[in-house]
Design a protein around this motif. Structure first.
Motif, PDB file in Angstrom:
ATOM      1  N   GLY A 178      40.667  46.517  21.871  1.00  0.00           N
ATOM      2  CA  GLY A 178      39.956  46.261  20.620  1.00  0.00           C
ATOM      3  C   GLY A 178      38.781  45.319  20.728  1.00  0.00           C
ATOM      4  O   GLY A 178      38.406  44.668  19.738  1.00  0.00           O
ATOM      5  N   LEU A 179      38.159  45.219  21.903  1.00  0.00           N
ATOM      6  CA  LEU A 179      37.054  44.285  22.126  1.00  0.00           C
ATOM      7  C   LEU A 179      35.792  45.046  22.530  1.00  0.00           C
ATOM      8  O   LEU A 179      35.838  46.223  22.891  1.00  0.00           O
ATOM      9  CB  LEU A 179      37.423  43.264  23.207  1.00  0.00           C
ATOM     10  N   ASP A 180      34.661  44.342  22.510  1.00  0.00           N
ATOM     11  CA  ASP A 180      33.387  44.957  22.898  1.00  0.00           C
ATOM     12  C   ASP A 180      32.389  43.837  23.138  1.00  0.00           C
ATOM     13  O   ASP A 180      32.728  42.643  23.019  1.00  0.00           O
ATOM     14  CB  ASP A 180      32.886  45.901  21.796  1.00  0.00           C
ATOM     15  N   TYR A 181      31.156  44.188  23.451  1.00  0.00           N
ATOM     16  CA  TYR A 181      30.078  43.207  23.566  1.00  0.00           C
ATOM     17  C   TYR A 181      28.807  43.772  22.953  1.00  0.00           C
ATOM     18  O   TYR A 181      28.600  44.985  22.912  1.00  0.00           O
ATOM     19  CB  TYR A 181      29.839  42.781  25.021  1.00  0.00           C
ATOM     20  N   GLY A 182      27.951  42.874  22.448  1.00  0.00           N
ATOM     21  CA  GLY A 182      26.828  43.283  21.622  1.00  0.00           C
ATOM     22  C   GLY A 182      25.490  43.346  22.340  1.00  0.00           C
ATOM     23  O   GLY A 182      24.474  42.961  21.777  1.00  0.00           O
ATOM     24  N   TYR A 207      31.754  39.686  27.643  1.00  0.00           N
ATOM     25  CA  TYR A 207      32.617  39.474  26.471  1.00  0.00           C
ATOM     26  C   TYR A 207      32.297  38.091  25.916  1.00  0.00           C
ATOM     27  O   TYR A 207      32.120  37.130  26.683  1.00  0.00           O
ATOM     28  CB  TYR A 207      34.101  39.557  26.825  1.00  0.00           C
ATOM     29  N   TYR A 208      32.274  37.978  24.586  1.00  0.00           N
ATOM     30  CA  TYR A 208      31.863  36.725  23.951  1.00  0.00           C
ATOM     31  C   TYR A 208      32.794  36.426  22.778  1.00  0.00           C
ATOM     32  O   TYR A 208      32.921  37.240  21.863  1.00  0.00           O
ATOM     33  CB  TYR A 208      30.402  36.830  23.469  1.00  0.00           C
ATOM     34  N   LYS A 209      33.425  35.270  22.837  1.00  0.00           N
ATOM     35  CA  LYS A 209      34.271  34.829  21.737  1.00  0.00           C
ATOM     36  C   LYS A 209      33.522  33.723  21.008  1.00  0.00           C
ATOM     37  O   LYS A 209      33.322  32.629  21.553  1.00  0.00           O
ATOM     38  CB  LYS A 209      35.621  34.317  22.236  1.00  0.00           C
ATOM     39  N   ALA A 210      33.085  34.033  19.794  1.00  0.00           N
ATOM     40  CA  ALA A 210      32.220  33.123  19.042  1.00  0.00           C
ATOM     41  C   ALA A 210      32.812  31.722  18.973  1.00  0.00           C
ATOM     42  O   ALA A 210      34.012  31.545  18.725  1.00  0.00           O
ATOM     43  CB  ALA A 210      31.983  33.660  17.634  1.00  0.00           C
ATOM     44  N   ALA A 236      28.850  31.907  24.333  1.00  0.00           N
ATOM     45  CA  ALA A 236      29.060  33.054  23.457  1.00  0.00           C
ATOM     46  C   ALA A 236      27.758  33.577  22.867  1.00  0.00           C
ATOM     47  O   ALA A 236      27.769  34.539  22.101  1.00  0.00           O
ATOM     48  CB  ALA A 236      30.030  32.683  22.336  1.00  0.00           C
ATOM     49  N   ILE A 237      26.629  32.953  23.216  1.00  0.00           N
ATOM     50  CA  ILE A 237      25.309  33.416  22.773  1.00  0.00           C
ATOM     51  C   ILE A 237      24.681  34.132  23.959  1.00  0.00           C
ATOM     52  O   ILE A 237      24.216  33.490  24.902  1.00  0.00           O
ATOM     53  CB  ILE A 237      24.436  32.231  22.317  1.00  0.00           C
ATOM     54  N   PRO A 238      24.656  35.469  23.971  1.00  0.00           N
ATOM     55  CA  PRO A 238      24.254  36.194  25.177  1.00  0.00           C
ATOM     56  C   PRO A 238      22.897  35.782  25.741  1.00  0.00           C
ATOM     57  O   PRO A 238      22.728  35.698  26.952  1.00  0.00           O
ATOM     58  CB  PRO A 238      24.257  37.654  24.725  1.00  0.00           C
ATOM     59  N   HIS A 239      21.924  35.527  24.885  1.00  0.00           N
ATOM     60  CA  HIS A 239      20.580  35.164  25.358  1.00  0.00           C
ATOM     61  C   HIS A 239      20.258  33.702  25.049  1.00  0.00           C
ATOM     62  O   HIS A 239      19.128  33.354  24.723  1.00  0.00           O
ATOM     63  CB  HIS A 239      19.527  36.093  24.735  1.00  0.00           C
TER      64      HIS A 239
END
Length: 598
Positions: free
Chosen positions: A460-464, A510-513, A372-375
């Motif tokens: 209702g989702l997105d990515y950062g 997509y990332y679910k913390a 869930a940590i993109p980088h």
């Protein structure tokens, strides 16, 4: 020094000796690079932050670290909240924070070799409102308290052959000379390392994972050039390659040389040339033209040789990745694997090609919550065991003499949940939307970005992070000026028109913390689309990356007929390109992975 707290204390003591009330620490080098050599890792040394974008500010009683949305989780894991305030950008800029927190009448130091002139002007203005002053330092105070600071690399340069480059250095410099003539300019300063590597058809190993050499260059209106590099790095082969039209000087001679252009019109890029370069040109009496580096766009539009090389590199890399994915699928459920050991194994498969020069970046080998940590950057300390019920995300790439790769795949360990499959399929839908996009010439990446997000937005989702970045040809894995991202998204603007011949990534996610991460990434080539009856030039994408997309994570019911057709066609091409490189069980595995989705 034993702890980051000790390092922060030592810096504050040094600032007192330097009569400074604060100091700004960016994560870059004197070339405004994204990835920097060990000698320039001042932010990591001071704070422990291992991301690729960030800035710190140290004041007598306060300290803050500034990162964008890609690093919201990572910075909190790596940097102590006991000593540092976390600040998100672009919502709060370094300058605006200084305008609030700097001491009244204080002296805030900065290294003019590590900031752009625009940043200096912005920060100076913000500080002036508090009666504070921005002060350029001659010696970086971190260097004064970093006892075992590495030295810059002394590795020798290498020649990139004209066959791979597709165009000789004299031909490239002639085009730069034409650009100068159009602007009635006498010379242009090249300070971006990949621009220099491209213009002179040279490569180096001075920065991990990016095949560039620490150097500066000035290209003159007659096509000659002055090349500033540590002379021990220049072999006889490189000297012969550069030829008589390129004068070689020691790197230390660069700053003094900038003061020798009195009365001359000299171009420098305000985005990649640091403030010290502009200051030196001004001090020498040059007429400075703040213009974009002429190499940037030329480098981004690949020629036929570079395109052919990239396709060869992708076919080789895709086979290595596929071997790894098969190995992972069979090995991970048995237990005993960790993020680090999986990354090491993937490196082994790439090494077995016999053509790997380096990885193109530190492999993002992430399971469960780290996904869930993109980088995310795996270390011995952070490496988690890979366990049943998790998703494993691997974002990786190789540097080959003929191309630079970057690919992300996700694998389940055991059975994935329905939620994981739903999210994976929505990310896949967004990936397909970009892969199949048709758009007019002149379209920007910002205009395409929402194509990838729509399937997530609908629930209702997105990515950062951005959806795509440019990629070099045996150069930087992150190359401008092209991007696919929302306007002014962290990491740079995305308003550059996409042009035929550009390489980009296509990587929605997509990332679910604290639970899992998903990203599907292929590289694509911008190509002209031949459409009957079209009234203008239309462009689209040709996918360059070939490796199976994990079918057990796909919910076919969520795919349209057109999306299924794309997936089946893609997998047929994966099998066509990779199949001849595999045999036995590996080939049988690939055939099963590439069967129609049904």
């Amino acid at each position: 020094m034993s702890s980051y707290a000790d390092r922060l204390k030592a810096l504050r003591e040094q600032l007192k000796r330097d009569r400074l009330d604060g100091f700004v620490v960016p994560l870059t080098d004197e070339h405004m690079s994204e990835y920097v050599g060990a000698y320039a890792q001042r932010l990591a040394w001071l704070t422990g932050f291992q991301g690729s974008a960030g800035t710190a500010v140290v004041l007598p009683e306060a300290a803050a670290i500034f990162t964008d949305g890609r690093y919201t989780i990572q910075v909190r894991q790596q940097v102590s909240a006991d000593h540092w305030e976390y600040v998100g950008v672009p919502a709060t800029s370094v300058s605006s924070w200084l305008g609030v927190h700097a001491p009244d009448g204080g002296r805030i130091g900065y290294d003019p070799w590590l900031h752009t002139r625009a940043w200096v002007e912005e920060a100076r203005k913000a500080l002036a409102e508090k009666g504070a002053e921005l002060v350029a330092v001659n010696t970086n105070p971190i260097d004064a308290v970093w006892p075992d600071k590495p030295q810059p690399s002394d590795a020798t340069l290498a020649v990139q052959s004209d066959d791979l480059a597709g165009k000789s250095s004299p031909a490239k410099r002639a085009e730069i000379a034409d650009w100068l003539a159009e602007r009635k300019a006498d010379a242009v300063v090249l300070s971006a390392l990949d621009s220099i590597a491209w213009a002179f058809n040279i490569r180096g190993t001075d920065v991990s994972h990016t095949p560039v050499a620490l150097a500066y260059a000035v290209v003159n209106a007659d096509g000659t050039a002055d090349f500033f590099v540590a002379e021990e790095k220049v072999t006889d082969e490189v000297r012969k390659h550069l030829g008589n039209a390129i004068r070689i000087h020691d790197r230390s001679a660069f700053a003094p040389a900038l003061q020798g252009f009195a009365g001359k019109r000299v171009a420098a890029d305000p985005g990649s040339a640091v403030a010290a370069i502009f200051d030196a040109l001004d001090a020498g009496g040059a007429k400075v033209l703040a213009l974009r580096d002429p190499v940037i766009l030329a480098k981004a539009i690949k020629n036929p040789a570079e395109i052919a090389g990239q396709k060869a590199a992708q076919a080789r890399d895709g086979a290595a990745l596929s071997r790894f994915l098969k190995w992972f699928e069979e090995t991970a459920p048995q237990g005993g694997l960790t993020e680090m050991s999986a990354a090491d194994k993937l490196r082994e498969f790439r090494d077995q090609t016999g053509a790997l020069k380096d990885l193109s970046f530190d492999t993002i080998s992430a399971t469960g919550p780290n996904g869930a940590i993109p980088h995310y950057k795996v270390t011995d300390e952070s490496s988690l065991p890979i366990e049943l019920g998790q998703l494993y995300l691997v974002d990786s790439g190789g540097q080959y003499a003929d191309g630079t790769t970057d690919v992300t795949r996700v694998m389940p360990v055991g059975e994935a949940s329905d939620e994981m499959k739903d999210r994976f399929t929505r990310v896949l839908k967004g990936h397909i939307a970009i892969a199949t996009a048709i758009f007019p010439d002149g379209t920007t990446g910002a205009q395409l970005d929402s194509f990838a997000r729509r399937p997530l937005w609908e629930v209702g989702l997105d990515y950062g992070h951005g959806t795509g970045h440019g990629v070099g040809s045996y150069l930087s894995v992150h190359e401008g000026p092209q991007r696919i991202a929302q306007p002014y998204y962290p990491g740079g603007q995305s308003l550059e028109p996409l042009r035929e011949g550009m390489f980009l990534s296509n990587e929605p996610g997509y990332y679910k913390a604290q639970e899992f991460g998903i990203r599907i990434e292929n590289l694509v080539l911008v190509t002209k689309q031949l459409i009957s009856g079209a009234e203008q030039k239309m462009l689209g994408f040709e996918t360059l990356t070939f490796a199976p997309i994990e079918r057990t994570l796909i919910k076919p019911s969520l795919l349209t007929e057109q999306e299924r057709h794309w997936l089946d066609s893609y997998h047929a091409e994966v099998l066509r390109i990779l199949g001849p490189q595999l045999s036995g069980d590996e080939l049988a595995w690939l055939e099963a992975k590439c069967a129609p989705i049904g």
